[in-house]
Design a protein around this motif. Structure first.
Motif, PDB file in Angstrom:
ATOM      1  N   GLY A 251       1.820   6.556  -5.803  1.00  0.00           N
ATOM      2  CA  GLY A 251       1.092   7.381  -7.147  1.00  0.00           C
ATOM      3  C   GLY A 251       0.227   7.844  -6.485  1.00  0.00           C
ATOM      4  O   GLY A 251      -0.682   8.001  -7.652  1.00  0.00           O
ATOM      5  N   ILE A 252      -0.775   7.173  -5.573  1.00  0.00           N
ATOM      6  CA  ILE A 252      -2.149   8.345  -5.856  1.00  0.00           C
ATOM      7  C   ILE A 252      -1.784   9.880  -5.359  1.00  0.00           C
ATOM      8  O   ILE A 252      -2.601  10.366  -5.859  1.00  0.00           O
ATOM      9  CB  ILE A 252      -3.131   7.391  -4.969  1.00  0.00           C
TER      10      ILE A 252
ATOM     11  N   TRP B 197       0.971  -0.870   0.117  1.00  0.00           N
ATOM     12  CA  TRP B 197      -0.022  -0.558   0.149  1.00  0.00           C
ATOM     13  C   TRP B 197       0.722   1.593   0.244  1.00  0.00           C
ATOM     14  O   TRP B 197       0.569   2.745  -0.666  1.00  0.00           O
ATOM     15  CB  TRP B 197      -0.826   0.017   1.203  1.00  0.00           C
TER      16      TRP B 197
ATOM     17  N   SER C 276       3.759   1.974  -1.871  1.00  0.00           N
ATOM     18  CA  SER C 276       3.387   2.532  -2.942  1.00  0.00           C
ATOM     19  C   SER C 276       2.223   2.497  -4.049  1.00  0.00           C
ATOM     20  O   SER C 276       2.497   3.887  -4.461  1.00  0.00           O
ATOM     21  CB  SER C 276       4.135   1.040  -3.518  1.00  0.00           C
ATOM     22  N   ILE C 277       1.594   1.859  -3.843  1.00  0.00           N
ATOM     23  CA  ILE C 277       0.457   2.387  -3.707  1.00  0.00           C
ATOM     24  C   ILE C 277      -0.548   3.933  -3.915  1.00  0.00           C
ATOM     25  O   ILE C 277      -0.442   4.654  -4.353  1.00  0.00           O
ATOM     26  CB  ILE C 277      -1.211   1.487  -3.898  1.00  0.00           C
ATOM     27  N   GLN C 278      -0.261   4.122  -2.012  1.00  0.00           N
ATOM     28  CA  GLN C 278      -0.497   5.657  -1.775  1.00  0.00           C
ATOM     29  C   GLN C 278       0.610   6.164  -2.127  1.00  0.00           C
ATOM     30  O   GLN C 278      -0.063   7.877  -2.746  1.00  0.00           O
ATOM     31  CB  GLN C 278      -0.342   5.605  -0.579  1.00  0.00           C
TER      32      GLN C 278
END
Length: 529
Positions: free
Chosen positions: A203-204, A197, A199-201
């Motif tokens: 990106g967001i 998450w 890394s996803i965070q």
């Protein structure tokens, strides 16, 4: 594959409707409570004796403000429960409780790993990485966390709710197995999210930064796309990340980092320290007000004026009802679908004007937020009552007033030039029994609801052709085995304003009363063998 993808997306979109439906009520409580406990407002209107601190009304309004605020603070778990229930095919109540179980376990697992790794200490993670989920300190996942749980739990539920276990374990079979398997699965999902998450965070937040840095052009594109997705029922999937996650920006409010445009607005609304609402947040909401309150009525007037003289009386009743629905409730689909199917070019122009409305509200610093839609109620509550210095609500009027004639003259010209068959302009030989107003009214007013449900069922190809029944704010959403068996003419005879067929996904547009139609249809289907 394309039609299957559309069918899945429309089911995801409609599953958002249950938690979204809470927002108007929560927004009203928070808006009224915050507006009339604001010290500046009380002093400005000389209401200290009625609403001042220590009065009974002040205490009640403070409670109301907190009651509304708690909904917005806990939207992630409401989405986990609502999406799981909305996507479940049967025994939805089991999916709902399993959604809560999955949410608790996923975030508790993440919290435990953060604690074990010593990452809960101040400065151990970048600012904004941590958040609170129903009292659990965890990674800041927002509504995405709830959607991840809801979709996963729905998949588990639809696969296992009829599972048969060996005799010795039979008590745990069937629907009882769903929360059990959910608990184990989301233990591992929590571990997985702990590692991926961040890394996803990141990106967001980068995507949100890109959108915000694109300025007015980005706001125009947002408004255009949001409106363009309405016919496909996918607009909820598009705007929700902007409203509820870091894609829509972040802000520090009263010492708390808030992510998501709508969350920022309502956190500021609840804060006594707010002097001006963040336009960087409301840019994703405020643009609806000018074209909802002024543009849509202009389009309706154009449709009325271009109708054949002998049909204007009939068309007037339909348009007045649809226009008032748009203004008072923010549900614009009844009027939008009145010209979408007759003249797609009109709808394209409508999308362009919607994008322009969003952009102009951004340019002129309109800080008016919303709950579910850009209705007159939201405009008064979150714009006018908050004061022009905070929201610049007057600019909505100044932007909207020119939109009325722009919509009117554009639509009038295009309808006449291309002879679009908008309501009241149908050719005489096209006014068959299936499309007359009398038959539509008779269908709507049928004393026997089973009669209407029977006709709808026939239009959908019979009970055997239906695999899934649900609805959103205005549409009956059906999944079928064979779309060739679907008869648009029969469905329109039941009062439908339009029918969209995309692969196995069918959308029948009725309007705000669709929930009643869906309920009677399900009851009728249950009586059939």
């Amino acid at each position: 594959m394309k039609s299957t993808f559309f069918s899945v997306l429309q089911r995801v979109g409609r599953s958002f409707m249950l938690p979204i439906a809470l927002l108007p009520v929560a927004g009203l409580m928070l808006g009224i409570g915050a507006s009339f406990t604001n010290e500046t407002t009380i002093v400005s209107y000389g209401l200290q004796s009625f609403l001042g601190e220590g009065t009974l009304l002040h205490a009640f309004l403070t409670i109301m403000k907190n009651a509304g605020s708690v909904i917005f603070s806990n939207l992630p778990i409401l989405f986990a429960i609502g999406v799981a229930m909305g996507m479940a095919k049967q025994e939805k109540e089991v999916a709902a409780i399993s959604g809560a179980v999955g949410f608790f376990i996923m975030h508790s697992t993440i919290h435990a790993l953060l604690e074990l790794k010593g990452l809960l200490k101040e400065g151990a993670l970048p600012d904004g990485s941590l958040g609170d989920a129903v009292g659990i300190q965890t990674l800041q996942m927002g509504v995405f966390g709830g959607v991840i749980v809801g979709l996963g739990v729905a998949a588990l539920h639809n696969r296992y709710y009829r599972i048969e276990l060996p005799a010795i374990l039979s008590f745990f079979g069937g629907s009882r197995f769903v929360p059990i398997v959910t608990a184990f699965v989301y233990l591992f999902v929590g571990i997985l999210m702990f590692y991926i998450w961040p890394s996803i965070q990141y990106g967001i937040l980068l995507l949100g930064k890109l959108v915000n840095e694109s300025g007015y052009a980005g706001t125009f594109i947002y408004g255009f796309i949001e409106r363009a997705l309405i016919p496909f029922g996918l607009h909820h999937v598009f705007y929700m990340p902007f409203w509820q996650t870091g894609v829509g920006g972040t802000a520090m409010i009263d010492g708390n980092l808030i992510a998501g445009a709508q969350n920022i607005f309502f956190a500021q609304l609840a804060s006594p320290n707010t002097t001006e609402f963040s336009v960087e947040a409301t840019r994703f909401m405020a643009g609806k007000f000018p074209f909802y309150l002024f543009g849509i009525p202009g389009a309706a007037l154009a449709i009325y004026r271009t109708a054949k003289p002998q049909n204007r009386k009939m068309v007037l009743g339909l348009l007045v009802s649809a226009t008032l629905t748009a203004i008072l409730t923010g549900i614009t689909e009844p009027i939008e679908f009145s010209f979408l199917f007759a003249g797609p070019l009109l709808y394209f122009i409508h999308c362009l004007y919607a994008g322009l409305s969003f952009m102009l509200c951004h340019i002129f610093d309109v800080g008016v937020g919303q709950t579910f839609s850009g209705s007159l109620i939201d405009f008064v509550l979150f714009g006018v009552l908050q004061g022009n210095s905070k929201t610049h609500w007057v600019n909505v009027i100044l932007i909207g007033l020119p939109l009325f004639p722009i919509y009117y003259f554009t639509f009038s010209y295009l309808i006449k030039k291309f002879n679009f068959k908008t309501p009241g302009r149908e050719d005489d030989n096209e006014e068959t029994k299936l499309y007359t107003k009398k038959d539509v009214e008779n269908a709507k007013k049928a004393k026997n609801n089973n009669e209407l449900s029977s006709v709808i069922l026939d239009g959908l190809g019979g009970k055997e052709n239906i695999t899934y029944v649900d609805c959103c704010a205005t549409r009956l959403r059906i999944s079928v085995h064979d779309n060739q068996l679907v008869n648009k003419d029969i469905l329109k005879s039941t009062g439908a304003k339009g029918v969209i067929i995309n692969g196995q996904g069918i959308q029948v547009i009725y309007g705000p009363h669709v929930t009643v139609i869906k309920s009677h249809l399900e009851e009728y289907m249950a009586t059939l063998k």
